[in-house]
Design a protein around this motif. Sequence first.
Motif, PDB file in Angstrom:
ATOM      1  N   UNK A 141       0.052   5.004 -12.737  1.00 36.12           N
ATOM      2  CA  UNK A 141       0.944   5.411 -13.885  1.00 36.12           C
ATOM      3  C   UNK A 141       1.149   6.945 -14.029  1.00 36.12           C
ATOM      4  N   UNK A 142       2.462   7.273 -13.892  1.00 30.13           N
ATOM      5  CA  UNK A 142       2.603   8.840 -14.203  1.00 30.13           C
ATOM      6  C   UNK A 142       2.700   9.024 -15.525  1.00 30.13           C
ATOM      7  N   UNK A 143       2.789  10.361 -15.693  1.00 25.16           N
ATOM      8  CA  UNK A 143       2.451  10.961 -16.991  1.00 25.16           C
ATOM      9  C   UNK A 143       3.658  10.708 -18.058  1.00 25.16           C
ATOM     10  N   UNK A 144       4.794  10.009 -17.714  1.00 24.34           N
ATOM     11  CA  UNK A 144       5.809   9.497 -18.325  1.00 24.34           C
ATOM     12  C   UNK A 144       5.551   8.067 -18.719  1.00 24.34           C
ATOM     13  N   UNK A 145       4.492   7.607 -18.253  1.00 17.80           N
ATOM     14  CA  UNK A 145       4.081   6.007 -18.506  1.00 17.80           C
ATOM     15  C   UNK A 145       4.664   4.917 -17.862  1.00 17.80           C
ATOM     16  N   UNK A 146       5.489   5.436 -16.584  1.00 21.41           N
ATOM     17  CA  UNK A 146       6.132   4.663 -15.805  1.00 21.41           C
ATOM     18  C   UNK A 146       5.046   3.752 -14.689  1.00 21.41           C
ATOM     19  N   UNK A 147       5.103   2.606 -14.759  1.00 20.75           N
ATOM     20  CA  UNK A 147       3.871   1.892 -13.946  1.00 20.75           C
ATOM     21  C   UNK A 147       4.618   1.833 -12.366  1.00 20.75           C
ATOM     22  N   UNK A 148       3.870   2.227 -11.451  1.00 17.27           N
ATOM     23  CA  UNK A 148       4.172   2.183 -10.155  1.00 17.27           C
ATOM     24  C   UNK A 148       3.806   0.880  -9.580  1.00 17.27           C
ATOM     25  N   UNK A 149       5.162   0.226  -9.598  1.00 24.35           N
ATOM     26  CA  UNK A 149       5.057  -1.394  -9.159  1.00 24.35           C
ATOM     27  C   UNK A 149       4.750  -1.403  -7.716  1.00 24.35           C
ATOM     28  N   UNK A 150       4.453  -2.685  -7.167  1.00 25.84           N
ATOM     29  CA  UNK A 150       4.119  -3.167  -5.770  1.00 25.84           C
ATOM     30  C   UNK A 150       4.982  -2.267  -4.741  1.00 25.84           C
ATOM     31  N   UNK A 151       6.341  -2.584  -4.985  1.00 24.10           N
ATOM     32  CA  UNK A 151       7.416  -2.107  -4.230  1.00 24.10           C
ATOM     33  C   UNK A 151       7.452  -0.487  -4.235  1.00 24.10           C
ATOM     34  N   UNK A 152       7.189   0.026  -5.480  1.00 26.59           N
ATOM     35  CA  UNK A 152       7.426   1.430  -5.618  1.00 26.59           C
ATOM     36  C   UNK A 152       6.328   2.129  -4.993  1.00 26.59           C
ATOM     37  N   UNK A 153       5.044   1.417  -5.099  1.00 22.87           N
ATOM     38  CA  UNK A 153       3.727   1.945  -4.367  1.00 22.87           C
ATOM     39  C   UNK A 153       3.957   2.006  -2.992  1.00 22.87           C
ATOM     40  N   UNK A 154       4.595   0.950  -2.204  1.00 24.04           N
ATOM     41  CA  UNK A 154       4.932   0.919  -0.731  1.00 24.04           C
ATOM     42  C   UNK A 154       5.806   2.171  -0.708  1.00 24.04           C
ATOM     43  N   UNK A 155       6.866   2.372  -1.345  1.00 27.95           N
ATOM     44  CA  UNK A 155       7.673   3.560  -1.097  1.00 27.95           C
ATOM     45  C   UNK A 155       7.009   4.882  -1.219  1.00 27.95           C
ATOM     46  N   UNK A 156       6.269   4.950  -2.280  1.00 28.85           N
ATOM     47  CA  UNK A 156       5.244   5.985  -2.395  1.00 28.85           C
ATOM     48  C   UNK A 156       4.478   6.458  -1.236  1.00 28.85           C
ATOM     49  N   UNK A 157       3.669   5.464  -0.714  1.00 30.67           N
ATOM     50  CA  UNK A 157       2.705   5.664   0.454  1.00 30.67           C
ATOM     51  C   UNK A 157       3.780   6.133   1.670  1.00 30.67           C
ATOM     52  N   UNK A 158       4.961   5.514   1.652  1.00 29.19           N
ATOM     53  CA  UNK A 158       5.710   5.962   3.034  1.00 29.19           C
ATOM     54  C   UNK A 158       6.176   7.404   2.805  1.00 29.19           C
ATOM     55  N   UNK A 159       6.575   7.811   1.539  1.00 27.70           N
ATOM     56  CA  UNK A 159       7.017   8.951   1.357  1.00 27.70           C
ATOM     57  C   UNK A 159       5.859   9.946   1.773  1.00 27.70           C
ATOM     58  N   UNK A 160       4.705   9.666   1.161  1.00 31.37           N
ATOM     59  CA  UNK A 160       3.468  10.761   1.477  1.00 31.37           C
ATOM     60  C   UNK A 160       3.137  10.838   3.127  1.00 31.37           C
ATOM     61  N   UNK A 161       3.276   9.739   3.697  1.00 31.32           N
ATOM     62  CA  UNK A 161       3.256   9.513   5.005  1.00 31.32           C
ATOM     63  C   UNK A 161       4.398  10.432   5.904  1.00 31.32           C
ATOM     64  N   UNK A 162       5.517  10.176   5.589  1.00 30.60           N
ATOM     65  CA  UNK A 162       6.500  11.085   6.155  1.00 30.60           C
ATOM     66  C   UNK A 162       6.461  12.608   5.917  1.00 30.60           C
ATOM     67  N   UNK A 200       7.192  12.731  -7.248  1.00 28.85           N
ATOM     68  CA  UNK A 200       7.327  11.676  -6.134  1.00 28.85           C
ATOM     69  C   UNK A 200       7.864  10.660  -6.205  1.00 28.85           C
ATOM     70  N   UNK A 201       7.608  10.161  -7.758  1.00 26.22           N
ATOM     71  CA  UNK A 201       8.499   8.864  -8.192  1.00 26.22           C
ATOM     72  C   UNK A 201       9.951   9.242  -8.320  1.00 26.22           C
ATOM     73  N   UNK A 202      10.408  10.335  -8.684  1.00 24.06           N
ATOM     74  CA  UNK A 202      11.696  10.781  -8.990  1.00 24.06           C
ATOM     75  C   UNK A 202      12.238  10.869  -7.528  1.00 24.06           C
ATOM     76  N   UNK A 203      11.472  11.470  -6.503  1.00 23.18           N
ATOM     77  CA  UNK A 203      12.326  11.181  -4.827  1.00 23.18           C
ATOM     78  C   UNK A 203      12.621   9.947  -4.589  1.00 23.18           C
ATOM     79  N   UNK A 204      11.779   8.761  -4.958  1.00 19.49           N
ATOM     80  CA  UNK A 204      12.292   7.591  -4.510  1.00 19.49           C
ATOM     81  C   UNK A 204      13.529   6.834  -4.954  1.00 19.49           C
ATOM     82  N   UNK A 205      14.408   6.693  -3.906  1.00 25.01           N
ATOM     83  CA  UNK A 205      15.789   6.289  -4.291  1.00 25.01           C
ATOM     84  C   UNK A 205      15.581   4.732  -5.216  1.00 25.01           C
ATOM     85  N   UNK A 206      16.573   4.738  -6.104  1.00 27.78           N
ATOM     86  CA  UNK A 206      16.595   3.447  -6.904  1.00 27.78           C
ATOM     87  C   UNK A 206      16.801   2.300  -5.952  1.00 27.78           C
ATOM     88  N   UNK A 207      16.160   1.141  -6.660  1.00 23.55           N
ATOM     89  CA  UNK A 207      16.244  -0.130  -5.741  1.00 23.55           C
ATOM     90  C   UNK A 207      16.004  -1.255  -6.750  1.00 23.55           C
TER      91      UNK A 207
END
Length: 819
Positions: free
Chosen positions: A623-644, A727-734
């Motif tokens: 959960x980021x500082x704004x209280x946004x839950x990193x959902x399952x799909x969001x977490x997959x995107x987050x992992x991908x962003x970190x790896x790339x 990082x959450x803000x870098x993920x495209x909307x889906x």
Amino acid sequence: MKAVIMAGGEGTRLRPLTCNRPKPMVPIVNKPVMEHIIELLKKYDITDIAVTLQYLPDLIRDYFGDGSEFGVKLRYFVEKTPMGTAGSVKNAEEFLDDTFIVISGDALTDINLSKAIDYHMKKQSMATLVLKKVDIPLEYGVVVTDEEGRIIRFLEKPSWGEVFSDTVNTGIYILSPEVLGFFNKNEVFDFSKDLFPILLKENKPMYGYITDEYWCDIGDLRAYWQANMDVLDRKVDVQIPGKQIREKVWIGDGTTIEDGAVIEGPCLIGSNTRVKSNAMLGSYCIIGDNNIISEHSSIKKSVIWKGCNIDKNVEIRGTVICNKVILKEHSSAFENSVIGCDTTVKEHAIIKPNIKIWPNKLIEEGTEVNSNLVWGSKCIRSIFGQRGLAGEINVDITPEYASKLGAAYGATLKGKGTVGVSCEDSSAAKMLKISFISGLLSSGLKVIDLGILHLPISRAAVRFYGVDGGIHISTSSSNPGRLQVDFLDKNGSNINRALERKIENAFAREDFNRCEGDLIKEVEVVPDFTSFYLRNIINNTKNKSFDYKIALNSPSKFILSTVAELLKTLGCTVEETNLNFGKSGRKEKDDSTELNYFTSMVRTGNFDFGVSIEDTSERMMLIDSKGRIISEDMFTALVSLIMFKTVEGGTVVVPLSATHAVEKIAEKNHGRVLRTKTSPQDLMNSILGNEVKAESIDQFNLYFDAISGLVKIMDFLKSNNYKLDDLVDMIPNFYVHEKEVECSWNAKGKVMRQIIQESGNNNVETLEGVKIYKDGSWVLILPDAEQPVCRIKSESYSAEIAQELTSFYADKVTQISNS
């Protein structure tokens, strides 16, 4: 036209019926099943027949000879080692000078061969497969044809997730001789796995002829019993030996039925059998030649082969009894039991339901047999589910069960090598760890007791000690009566489905060896691997001090204390909560009061982020500082962003069901996305592959090791001066939407087939389930492997369209399932 009968089958799933005979020689209504196939071929004037043999070939040659007694001409072609279905037919290539038919010698059918051959000729086909619709297609090759009957897709023995049709390959083929030119002699080659994919790829004319006529693969004991009953019910048009003395009662030559004996139809009694006075043969009995049924014995819905002696007052219900079995007075055998050849069951012994007794056994007087004797077979759908084995402690998973399963795992390693075993800190897990270790030791393996660990730490220990595999036993804090067992390979990943099948087969048949007593090895005990694991995480960080304020939650107090101490060592300020979100982990929407409290706490408490770690310590929810839950799909995107961003131009592995925002991130960072099936084991195996690299371990840990993955994320943030919010803000909307809809086991194949057929011009993918691409959106229909449901997930450019897509296909699944 010539024919090839494939008769090399060993029939391991039919044991003990096939302990001393090849599968084609197993009798259906007192005749070997292959004899019914020869009679079918002769009926359609196909009398020039090649027979491919491998297992116990002399038994078949001795029985059928040159075929003249059966009105046909037989030639035999013997394989020294199994060459596959196509490889065995290749042996007869010189014999096959024109279009020919291939048929299995161990299936029962009355298909109209003339119609199938006419269809083949009309279509000018190179290969025509005879197809049949079945309810549960898991043990067959599933096939999809287009409107013209041309085959467009098939897959051999799919899992439920791979089922895209209820139309299956019967193993009956009409072939042009030129198909044998696509591979070499003495090459192991299979029709379904090797040859047909080549013909499909090269766009050769390959058609499917769908029959409504009877076809039954005598693949297991239940199917064997049912095939016999179907013949008595005249559901299949085959010749029943003997004279019909009244409706649905057939009797062979030389058989005597004494006064007072009761015979109920349908019933078949072979030749030279004696049924004594006051014996009772109920409906659906098949009695072979040269048997004695004594006074006051009662037999119902059973199959008895040759040369058996059923003594007085014996009770037999739903049992298959092989040759030369003796049942003494007042003994009994009950539903779904099988008694192997040359066995004696003494007075007052009881064979309980579902028991299998291998040949040449002696059951002592008064014995109650309630487990398989020496060699066994269990009628089970499967042991393994979506991931590993799960069940109720001392109900589904008992100490005896665990020990046998450990021995079955040992059998797949051929009794050689080393296995690490660990468990979580519960009495039940510790108890069953001992049972698994006993089973492994009994098979001759060396065992390392890794102690009390969490699953990700156990995976790391398996890799560190270089063992050949591992077993980890865990319980849930929310349901302490339920157990989860994970079987690991040498990389610490869950074993693949192929190895699961081997373990299931070894377990079901009890097909494993116990080593001699002096070969049992000492258990090596590893003390406190967790401390080494945590120190290794700290040593591998680029930044030696973090200054994050973190809200840490877990339903497990052990995880809380372990992770809190680690984070404090790394310079973090930690506030702990012990909340249980249930199934809330990484879901898109959730109304859990405890989850809402935690997100509010993170948002208002000036935390850098919050993290909740499941009690297995595999998965985390951020959960980021704004209280946004990193959902399952969001977490997959987050992992991908970190790896790339860590390895430019690298590759990330994501499940088929993940958001396609990952591809957008990959494109921006010059990376590559590899999609795999949705089960955790497929994801694990695709990430680690055959060679374990640092990059793949990082990605593996982000998905499956919450402790190591959390530190990896913090290290990445610190090194790049990012906040989690950035990082959450870098993920495209889906926009994704998911739904689960009821779908019976029997309807799943039909649902997949019809959805594919109705997909029209849309792009369809069948890696797992059916994924349909439509107007910039996609929807995935996935049959669940453990429950009678289908899971439906869609993604589109708006939440409304995604929801509409999901609802449309959910309604379609329901409609097809109920039709």
